[in-house]
Scaffold this motif. Structure first.
Motif, PDB file in Angstrom:
ATOM      1  N   GLN A 452      -4.416  67.855  13.608  1.00 51.95           N
ATOM      2  CA  GLN A 452      -4.745  66.625  12.712  1.00 51.95           C
ATOM      3  C   GLN A 452      -3.806  65.754  12.767  1.00 51.95           C
ATOM      4  O   GLN A 452      -3.970  64.501  12.277  1.00 51.95           O
ATOM      5  CB  GLN A 452      -4.965  67.200  11.206  1.00 51.95           C
ATOM      6  CG  GLN A 452      -6.169  68.317  11.056  1.00 51.95           C
ATOM      7  CD  GLN A 452      -7.503  67.438  11.611  1.00 51.95           C
ATOM      8  OE1 GLN A 452      -7.877  66.331  11.189  1.00 51.95           O
ATOM      9  NE2 GLN A 452      -8.476  68.231  11.957  1.00 51.95           N
ATOM     10  N   PHE A 453      -2.510  66.090  13.058  1.00 53.61           N
ATOM     11  CA  PHE A 453      -1.209  65.114  13.042  1.00 53.61           C
ATOM     12  C   PHE A 453      -1.695  63.618  14.080  1.00 53.61           C
ATOM     13  O   PHE A 453      -1.193  62.661  13.819  1.00 53.61           O
ATOM     14  CB  PHE A 453      -0.102  65.596  13.248  1.00 53.61           C
ATOM     15  CG  PHE A 453       0.605  66.353  12.150  1.00 53.61           C
ATOM     16  CD1 PHE A 453       0.862  65.798  11.092  1.00 53.61           C
ATOM     17  CD2 PHE A 453       0.609  67.736  12.386  1.00 53.61           C
ATOM     18  CE1 PHE A 453       1.459  66.476  10.282  1.00 53.61           C
ATOM     19  CE2 PHE A 453       1.226  68.729  11.333  1.00 53.61           C
ATOM     20  CZ  PHE A 453       1.855  67.871  10.268  1.00 53.61           C
ATOM     21  N   ILE A 454      -2.669  63.972  14.932  1.00 56.29           N
ATOM     22  CA  ILE A 454      -2.951  62.908  15.920  1.00 56.29           C
ATOM     23  C   ILE A 454      -3.545  61.704  15.067  1.00 56.29           C
ATOM     24  O   ILE A 454      -3.622  60.366  15.619  1.00 56.29           O
ATOM     25  CB  ILE A 454      -3.844  63.192  17.116  1.00 56.29           C
ATOM     26  CG1 ILE A 454      -4.864  63.754  16.772  1.00 56.29           C
ATOM     27  CG2 ILE A 454      -3.019  64.425  18.012  1.00 56.29           C
ATOM     28  CD1 ILE A 454      -6.073  63.891  18.027  1.00 56.29           C
ATOM     29  N   PHE A 455      -3.986  61.967  13.886  1.00 57.06           N
ATOM     30  CA  PHE A 455      -4.484  60.760  13.380  1.00 57.06           C
ATOM     31  C   PHE A 455      -3.852  60.228  12.095  1.00 57.06           C
ATOM     32  O   PHE A 455      -4.320  59.445  11.512  1.00 57.06           O
ATOM     33  CB  PHE A 455      -5.862  61.294  12.611  1.00 57.06           C
ATOM     34  CG  PHE A 455      -6.932  62.191  13.351  1.00 57.06           C
ATOM     35  CD1 PHE A 455      -7.730  61.073  14.102  1.00 57.06           C
ATOM     36  CD2 PHE A 455      -6.961  63.486  13.582  1.00 57.06           C
ATOM     37  CE1 PHE A 455      -8.873  61.584  14.765  1.00 57.06           C
ATOM     38  CE2 PHE A 455      -8.036  63.720  14.412  1.00 57.06           C
ATOM     39  CZ  PHE A 455      -9.008  63.004  15.086  1.00 57.06           C
ATOM     40  N   ALA A 456      -2.501  60.576  12.132  1.00 60.30           N
ATOM     41  CA  ALA A 456      -1.504  60.031  10.934  1.00 60.30           C
ATOM     42  C   ALA A 456      -1.049  58.770  11.620  1.00 60.30           C
ATOM     43  O   ALA A 456      -1.042  58.512  12.984  1.00 60.30           O
ATOM     44  CB  ALA A 456      -0.294  61.020  11.132  1.00 60.30           C
ATOM     45  N   PRO A 457      -0.940  57.847  10.825  1.00 64.58           N
ATOM     46  CA  PRO A 457      -0.633  56.435  11.086  1.00 64.58           C
ATOM     47  C   PRO A 457       0.614  56.480  11.824  1.00 64.58           C
ATOM     48  O   PRO A 457       1.735  57.038  11.660  1.00 64.58           O
ATOM     49  CB  PRO A 457      -0.236  55.730   9.754  1.00 64.58           C
ATOM     50  CG  PRO A 457      -0.992  56.676   8.688  1.00 64.58           C
ATOM     51  CD  PRO A 457      -0.881  57.971   9.156  1.00 64.58           C
ATOM     52  N   GLY A 458       0.533  55.605  13.167  1.00 62.39           N
ATOM     53  CA  GLY A 458       1.748  55.612  13.780  1.00 62.39           C
ATOM     54  C   GLY A 458       2.327  56.644  14.890  1.00 62.39           C
ATOM     55  O   GLY A 458       3.239  56.750  15.189  1.00 62.39           O
ATOM     56  N   PHE A 459       1.310  57.758  14.712  1.00 62.04           N
ATOM     57  CA  PHE A 459       1.679  58.873  15.247  1.00 62.04           C
ATOM     58  C   PHE A 459       1.314  58.733  16.869  1.00 62.04           C
ATOM     59  O   PHE A 459       0.195  58.478  17.204  1.00 62.04           O
ATOM     60  CB  PHE A 459       0.988  60.133  14.761  1.00 62.04           C
ATOM     61  CG  PHE A 459       1.441  61.674  15.246  1.00 62.04           C
ATOM     62  CD1 PHE A 459       2.638  62.002  14.677  1.00 62.04           C
ATOM     63  CD2 PHE A 459       1.077  62.160  16.309  1.00 62.04           C
ATOM     64  CE1 PHE A 459       3.146  63.328  15.027  1.00 62.04           C
ATOM     65  CE2 PHE A 459       1.603  63.040  16.986  1.00 62.04           C
ATOM     66  CZ  PHE A 459       2.563  63.861  16.096  1.00 62.04           C
ATOM     67  N   SER A 460       2.209  59.091  17.790  1.00 61.77           N
ATOM     68  CA  SER A 460       1.909  59.194  19.274  1.00 61.77           C
ATOM     69  C   SER A 460       3.208  60.054  19.950  1.00 61.77           C
ATOM     70  O   SER A 460       4.265  60.061  19.474  1.00 61.77           O
ATOM     71  CB  SER A 460       2.145  57.661  19.804  1.00 61.77           C
ATOM     72  OG  SER A 460       1.978  57.673  21.288  1.00 61.77           O
ATOM     73  N   THR A 461       2.491  60.721  20.773  1.00 68.15           N
ATOM     74  CA  THR A 461       3.598  61.652  21.727  1.00 68.15           C
ATOM     75  C   THR A 461       3.958  60.773  22.948  1.00 68.15           C
ATOM     76  O   THR A 461       4.576  61.650  23.948  1.00 68.15           O
ATOM     77  CB  THR A 461       2.780  62.994  21.913  1.00 68.15           C
ATOM     78  OG1 THR A 461       1.766  62.944  22.570  1.00 68.15           O
ATOM     79  CG2 THR A 461       2.518  63.828  20.617  1.00 68.15           C
TER      80      THR A 461
END
Length: 660
Positions: A452-461
């Motif tokens: 679910q963290f991939i939908f957090a604002p500004g989140f990218s790996t």
């Protein structure tokens, strides 16, 4: 004032260009003659009607594009990747000319732009064919027939409203002159007496004789945009032998359209449909009030009338909702070009497969889906699908596959995007979440929670910033849009096998089935599509599990929220309270209410600008007695419950990313 005829042309041209992109992409894998003819007819229509409605620059540019496909029809030009690339760029340029609204300074500037001139030069270099490839006997005979001189008698009578709608017969006659020598006579025999004459109606007809090396199909193409007009074509082979019959083709709109008049599409502005839905919503509310009055008066005659009105209103509701429904293929079709362009940019061989395109969904939902789905596709291609070398090393087929599918389940439409790539890197997601302070280093979230963290604002790996990804705004935009549509999503990923993201969206945004619940003396609505079951609170066991408030339902622990506490109501005095179990994705939640009042057809009204920031509500509705009831946003309630539960866990620190 805007010319309605020009508005109609612009809409028609945009529709043709939408279809044209799909047709060109279909041709990339085959050279279907029927598809080639369809592309040629589309180009000829835009060229001819563009000149007719004052889009001369568009018409001039399209001519070069049309010439290429005319050569393909004649077997003088082969279809390859270079031609498709140029054709797609030409199609995009045509769209730009259409958007400029006709001949003006901007259209002149675009026509003189270096990129457009280079595109025209590239098309011309393709169409300068000095020798034709070998053709079949049928193709050779057709080419020979086209080069023979023939005489055509043409009788053309515009439909009564054609001139008022912008038809220009003089331009059509000019196009005929491009096909050969033309003589014509104006036929005014149908003009009535002065007292019966309608000033805006067309009574004239034209008798034309055309001599040249052309075909009957080419003549029909000139009149392709005048499809409501009467057209009669008679061909003479010079010299005409006495024993040979004349070949005659007659197309009369009055006969041609008889079977189609009841099913012909009509263009309606979407704003008008929204107004109709608003009026229908008011009718639904009024009908609910009528039901209450009928029940109170207990008059048999009134009851009979009320039942009839309810039956008719139900039919009207279903019909009106169906008008707003569109097949989701209208969105899916746009992404073939996206996948093709990204594949070329990233040097990956990727095939897009679409399923369930016939699934229907509210037009307002469709309008908001394009952007989030583009972000999902870009993510899947960039992060998910490996390079050709990487796939070979992983013992996978060289070409990757992205599957976009849709199906309806009850009041929801499920849209899934699945790739056969490397899957989500949960360790990289975890490390990035810890780095950004979203996750405590000692926390032990599940794999689903990490996803679910991939939908957090500004989140990218992404380790590098590219033109495609790296800023972390794509999937955040997906979440924002899905939330605004009262939907939710779930993610399933397997390392080395791929990732599947499924969006759960309501079929309609206008009218839903709702469950009425009571808190104190106030009534709230819970969307019925989110309700799993309802149970008595006093039959359940409530306890604390790791600091969390839980209900035990059939040996399953379910977190719960007491809406009295959530909405700051006084402590409930009801001795027998109810629990409504709702679900968003895989997350169940119990909502404790004072009572359940039953089901209701709910007309959704947006909250005012002063109340839209109040969290927890998806809108409001008016009940049969005229009171206002707020519609509870179950997705937000579940997110709130997860945040509270994680905050209560000790000693771990965990802040939910906002996924459902």
């Amino acid at each position: 004032m805007t010319n309605p005829a020009i508005e109609a042309f612009v809409q028609e041209a945009n529709d043709i260009l939408e279809t044209l992109e799909d047709q060109l992409l279909e041709l990339e894998g085959s050279s279907d003659p029927a598809q080639v003819d369809a592309v040629f007819r589309a180009l000829h229509t835009i060229k001819g009607s563009g000149s007719m409605f004052g889009f001369t620059r568009l018409s001039q540019f399209t001519h070069h594009f049309e010439t290429a496909f005319d050569l393909i029809r004649e077997g003088k030009l082969a279809i390859d990747g270079k031609l498709i690339d140029l054709s797609l760029k030409a199609r995009d340029t045509m769209r730009r000319f259409v958007d400029l609204g006709g001949d003006n300074a901007e259209a002149d500037q675009l026509s003189e732009a270096a990129e457009v001139k280079n595109l025209v030069a590239a098309l011309q270099s393709l169409t300068n064919v000095t020798s034709a490839p070998e053709t079949t006997e049928e193709g050779a005979s057709q080419a020979g027939a086209a080069s023979e001189i023939a005489v055509f008698d043409i009788w053309f009578k515009p439909a009564a409203d054609d001139l008022r709608n912008g038809l220009r017969p003089d331009l059509l006659l000019g196009e005929l002159e491009d096909l050969g020598d033309v003589t014509h006579r104006l036929d005014l025999t149908a003009v009535p007496s002065l007292e019966k004459l309608e000033p805006l109606q067309c009574y004239a007809a034209w008798a034309v004789t055309l001599t040249g090396a052309t075909t009957e199909e080419a003549i029909k193409d000139v009149f392709i945009f005048a499809d409501d007009s009467e057209l009669e074509i008679t061909k003479h082979e010079p010299p005409v032998a006495a024993s040979e019959p004349e070949l005659t083709t007659k197309t009369v709109a009055a006969d041609k359209g008889k079977s189609n008049k009841t099913t012909a599409p009509i263009r309606v502005d979407s704003g008008r449909l929204d107004e109709v839905m608003d009026r229908l919503g008011e009718l639904v509310i009024a009908q609910a009030r009528l039901n209450q009055v009928t029940t109170r008066l207990a008059d048999p005659m009134l009851e009979a009338v009320t039942e009839d009105i309810e039956r008719l209103l139900t039919g009207l509701r279903d019909t009106t909702l169906s008008i707003r429904m569109m097949p989701i293929e209208t969105v899916f079709g746009k992404f073939r070009r996206v996948v093709r362009d990204l594949s070329a940019e990233l040097n990956k061989d990727i095939k897009l497969v679409t399923k369930g395109g016939e699934t229907e969904i509210d037009k307002n939902v469709i309008d908001k889906l394009s952007e989030p789905l583009v972000h999902m596709i870009r993510n899947a291609i960039d992060h998910g699908v490996e390079t050709r070398e990487g796939r070979i090393e992983a013992n996978k087929p060289e070409h990757g596959t992205v599957i976009l599918s849709a199906n309806q389940e009850g009041g929801e439409v499920l849209i899934s995007l699945e790739d056969d790539g490397r899957g989500l890197n949960t360790e990289a997601i975890r490390a990035r979440a810890i780095e950004r302070g979203l996750l405590d280093a000692n926390a032990t979230p599940t794999e689903q929670e990490l996803h679910q963290f991939i939908f957090a604002p500004g989140f990218s790996t992404a380790k590098e910033l590219t033109s495609i990804s790296g800023r972390g705004v794509g999937m955040d935009a997906v979440k924002t849009t899905v939330d605004s549509l009262r939907g939710n999503f779930k993610v399933h990923s397997q390392p080395g096998q791929g990732t599947k993201v499924t969006l759960h969206l309501p079929v309609s945004l206008a009218i839903i089935d709702g469950m009425l619940v009571r808190l104190g003396s106030d009534v709230f609505v819970i969307p019925l599509s989110a309700v799993q079951e309802c149970v008595e609170l006093d039959t359940l066991e409530t306890n604390r599990e790791s600091g969390r408030s839980m209900l035990r339902i059939r040996e399953t622990l379910v977190p719960f929220l007491d809406l009295v506490d959530v909405f700051n109501y006084p402590e409930s005095k009801d001795t027998r309270r109810r629990v409504v179990i709702v679900r968003a994705g895989n997350a169940p939640l119990g909502l404790i209410v004072d009572d359940i009042l039953g089901q209701n057809q709910t007309v959704i009204k947006a909250l005012s600008v002063y109340h839209r920031d109040v969290e927890g509500f998806a809108g409001a509705t008016i009940l049969g007695d005229g009171t206002v009831a707020l519609i509870i946003d179950t997705a937000i309630m579940i997110r709130r419950a997860l945040q509270q539960a994680k905050a209560q866990e000790a000693p771990s620190k965990y802040v939910a990313a906002g996924g459902h």
